[in-house]
Design a protein around this motif. Structure first.
Motif, PDB file in Angstrom:
ATOM      1  N   PRO A 153       0.837  -1.214   0.000  1.00 61.25           N
ATOM      2  CA  PRO A 153       0.000   0.000   0.000  1.00 61.25           C
ATOM      3  C   PRO A 153       0.872   1.264   0.000  1.00 61.25           C
ATOM      4  CG  PRO A 153      -0.721  -1.531   1.687  1.00 61.25           C
ATOM      5  CD  PRO A 153       0.563  -2.057   1.163  1.00 61.25           C
ATOM      6  N   LYS A 154       0.481   2.208  -0.826  1.00 57.79           N
ATOM      7  CA  LYS A 154       1.194   3.487  -0.894  1.00 57.79           C
ATOM      8  C   LYS A 154       0.231   4.605  -0.545  1.00 57.79           C
ATOM      9  CE  LYS A 154       4.764   2.009  -3.894  1.00 57.79           C
ATOM     10  NZ  LYS A 154       5.736   2.379  -4.848  1.00 57.79           N
ATOM     11  N   THR A 155       0.761   5.642   0.063  1.00 55.01           N
ATOM     12  CA  THR A 155      -0.050   6.769   0.513  1.00 55.01           C
ATOM     13  C   THR A 155      -0.210   7.795  -0.602  1.00 55.01           C
ATOM     14  OG1 THR A 155       0.797   6.446   2.743  1.00 55.01           O
ATOM     15  CG2 THR A 155      -0.249   8.549   2.274  1.00 55.01           C
ATOM     16  N   VAL A 156      -1.469   8.190  -0.824  1.00 53.29           N
ATOM     17  CA  VAL A 156      -1.771   9.260  -1.790  1.00 53.29           C
ATOM     18  C   VAL A 156      -2.283  10.444  -0.973  1.00 53.29           C
ATOM     19  CG1 VAL A 156      -3.033   9.906  -3.855  1.00 53.29           C
ATOM     20  CG2 VAL A 156      -2.458   7.521  -3.473  1.00 53.29           C
ATOM     21  N   PHE A 157      -1.486  11.478  -0.906  1.00 51.15           N
ATOM     22  CA  PHE A 157      -1.846  12.666  -0.143  1.00 51.15           C
ATOM     23  C   PHE A 157      -2.846  13.518  -0.924  1.00 51.15           C
ATOM     24  CE2 PHE A 157       2.234  11.405   1.632  1.00 51.15           C
ATOM     25  CZ  PHE A 157       1.935  11.436   2.985  1.00 51.15           C
ATOM     26  N   PRO A 158      -3.502  14.468  -0.277  1.00 49.51           N
ATOM     27  CA  PRO A 158      -4.454  15.330  -0.979  1.00 49.51           C
ATOM     28  C   PRO A 158      -3.803  16.060  -2.156  1.00 49.51           C
ATOM     29  CG  PRO A 158      -4.667  15.617   1.382  1.00 49.51           C
ATOM     30  CD  PRO A 158      -3.468  14.745   1.158  1.00 49.51           C
ATOM     31  N   ALA A 159      -4.543  16.138  -3.256  1.00 52.20           N
ATOM     32  CA  ALA A 159      -4.104  16.817  -4.484  1.00 52.20           C
ATOM     33  C   ALA A 159      -2.827  16.220  -5.058  1.00 52.20           C
ATOM     34  CB  ALA A 159      -3.936  18.316  -4.244  1.00 52.20           C
ATOM     35  N   GLU A 160      -2.617  14.930  -4.849  1.00 52.84           N
ATOM     36  CA  GLU A 160      -1.424  14.257  -5.365  1.00 52.84           C
ATOM     37  C   GLU A 160      -1.833  13.152  -6.339  1.00 52.84           C
ATOM     38  OE1 GLU A 160       2.625  12.527  -3.454  1.00 52.84           O
ATOM     39  OE2 GLU A 160       0.780  11.658  -2.681  1.00 52.84           O
ATOM     40  N   THR A 161      -0.987  12.920  -7.342  1.00 56.56           N
ATOM     41  CA  THR A 161      -1.180  11.820  -8.274  1.00 56.56           C
ATOM     42  C   THR A 161      -0.043  10.836  -8.090  1.00 56.56           C
ATOM     43  OG1 THR A 161      -2.270  13.274  -9.850  1.00 56.56           O
ATOM     44  CG2 THR A 161      -1.416  11.202 -10.697  1.00 56.56           C
ATOM     45  N   LEU A 162      -0.393   9.562  -8.018  1.00 58.52           N
ATOM     46  CA  LEU A 162       0.585   8.509  -7.756  1.00 58.52           C
ATOM     47  C   LEU A 162       0.468   7.463  -8.853  1.00 58.52           C
ATOM     48  CD1 LEU A 162       2.529   7.300  -5.523  1.00 58.52           C
ATOM     49  CD2 LEU A 162       0.539   6.037  -4.767  1.00 58.52           C
ATOM     50  N   ARG A 163       1.588   6.872  -9.249  1.00 62.33           N
ATOM     51  CA  ARG A 163       1.582   5.833 -10.281  1.00 62.33           C
ATOM     52  C   ARG A 163       2.073   4.521  -9.681  1.00 62.33           C
ATOM     53  NH1 ARG A 163       3.116   5.965 -16.458  1.00 62.33           N
ATOM     54  NH2 ARG A 163       3.485   3.752 -16.751  1.00 62.33           N
ATOM     55  N   LEU A 164       1.327   3.448  -9.954  1.00 65.45           N
ATOM     56  CA  LEU A 164       1.688   2.104  -9.515  1.00 65.45           C
ATOM     57  C   LEU A 164       1.893   1.246 -10.752  1.00 65.45           C
ATOM     58  CD1 LEU A 164      -1.119   1.730  -6.844  1.00 65.45           C
ATOM     59  CD2 LEU A 164       1.272   2.148  -6.366  1.00 65.45           C
ATOM     60  N   ASP A 165       2.960   0.433 -10.770  1.00 70.33           N
ATOM     61  CA  ASP A 165       3.263  -0.413 -11.913  1.00 70.33           C
ATOM     62  C   ASP A 165       3.439  -1.861 -11.464  1.00 70.33           C
ATOM     63  OD1 ASP A 165       3.414   1.624 -13.918  1.00 70.33           O
ATOM     64  OD2 ASP A 165       5.308   2.251 -13.020  1.00 70.33           O
ATOM     65  N   GLY A 166       3.152  -2.780 -12.381  1.00 72.88           N
ATOM     66  CA  GLY A 166       3.356  -4.199 -12.133  1.00 72.88           C
ATOM     67  C   GLY A 166       3.310  -4.951 -13.443  1.00 72.88           C
ATOM     68  N   ARG A 167       3.593  -6.272 -13.372  1.00 72.95           N
ATOM     69  CA  ARG A 167       3.594  -7.046 -14.600  1.00 72.95           C
ATOM     70  C   ARG A 167       3.432  -8.524 -14.318  1.00 72.95           C
ATOM     71  NH1 ARG A 167       9.122  -8.674 -17.033  1.00 72.95           N
ATOM     72  NH2 ARG A 167       7.590  -9.141 -18.611  1.00 72.95           N
ATOM     73  N   CYS A 168       3.107  -9.261 -15.385  1.00 74.05           N
ATOM     74  CA  CYS A 168       3.081 -10.717 -15.387  1.00 74.05           C
ATOM     75  C   CYS A 168       4.120 -11.182 -16.409  1.00 74.05           C
ATOM     76  CB  CYS A 168       1.697 -11.237 -15.801  1.00 74.05           C
ATOM     77  SG  CYS A 168       0.403 -10.946 -14.605  1.00 74.05           S
ATOM     78  N   TRP A 169       4.456 -12.465 -16.410  1.00 69.06           N
ATOM     79  CA  TRP A 169       5.389 -12.987 -17.406  1.00 69.06           C
ATOM     80  C   TRP A 169       4.726 -13.060 -18.774  1.00 69.06           C
ATOM     81  CZ3 TRP A 169      10.418 -13.399 -16.959  1.00 69.06           C
ATOM     82  CH2 TRP A 169      10.964 -13.409 -15.689  1.00 69.06           C
ATOM     83  N   LYS A 170       3.481 -13.459 -18.813  1.00 71.71           N
ATOM     84  CA  LYS A 170       2.765 -13.559 -20.090  1.00 71.71           C
ATOM     85  C   LYS A 170       1.677 -12.490 -20.130  1.00 71.71           C
ATOM     86  CE  LYS A 170       4.182 -17.211 -22.524  1.00 71.71           C
ATOM     87  NZ  LYS A 170       4.251 -17.356 -23.929  1.00 71.71           N
ATOM     88  N   ASN A 171       0.417 -12.901 -20.063  1.00 72.52           N
ATOM     89  CA  ASN A 171      -0.703 -11.965 -20.172  1.00 72.52           C
ATOM     90  C   ASN A 171      -1.352 -11.709 -18.819  1.00 72.52           C
ATOM     91  OD1 ASN A 171      -0.441 -11.780 -22.979  1.00 72.52           O
ATOM     92  ND2 ASN A 171      -1.625 -13.661 -23.247  1.00 72.52           N
TER      93      ASN A 171
END
Length: 113
Positions: free
Chosen positions: A82-100
């Motif tokens: 879990p990541k904190t998103v403060f007021p008026a802030e934009t946050l980016r989360l990334d992830g992946r799988c090996w295939k689809n």
């Protein structure tokens, strides 16, 4: 057809009773409405890559986590911290799988005051 003098006022009272909103009829205090909160997230999936962009327009703090379910049975599903998103802030989360990627979603956790 003529109504008696007692039927018309009774019928009018019953009609008003059933058409009034529930809050106007009940003696209980109305519930407090919660202020809107939580970040709005947009998820983009491109075959094996997932990115989520979360923006928090409210004055409260939100905690978000990205969850990814992979399509192949042998591919490991992932959950981000879990990541904190403060007021008026934009946050980016990334992830992946090996295939689809089968599906991805963002969960919101309430932060204790």
């Amino acid at each position: 057809m003529r109504f008696s003098r007692r039927v018309v006022p009774t019928l009018a009272a019953l009609t008003l009773l059933f058409t009034l909103p529930y809050d106007a009829v009940s003696d209980e205090k109305p519930e407090k409405r919660r202020a809107p909160s939580g970040a709005a997230c947009r998820i983009d999936i491109d075959r094996d890559l997932v990115s989520a962009s979360c923006h928090n327009p409210y004055p409260t703090i939100d905690r978000v986590a990205l969850h990814i379910e992979c399509d192949e049975w042998w591919d490991i599903d992932t959950d981000s911290r879990p990541k904190t998103v403060f007021p008026a802030e934009t946050l980016r989360l990334d992830g992946r799988c090996w295939k689809n990627v089968r599906t991805a979603w963002v969960s919101h956790l309430k932060r204790a005051p």
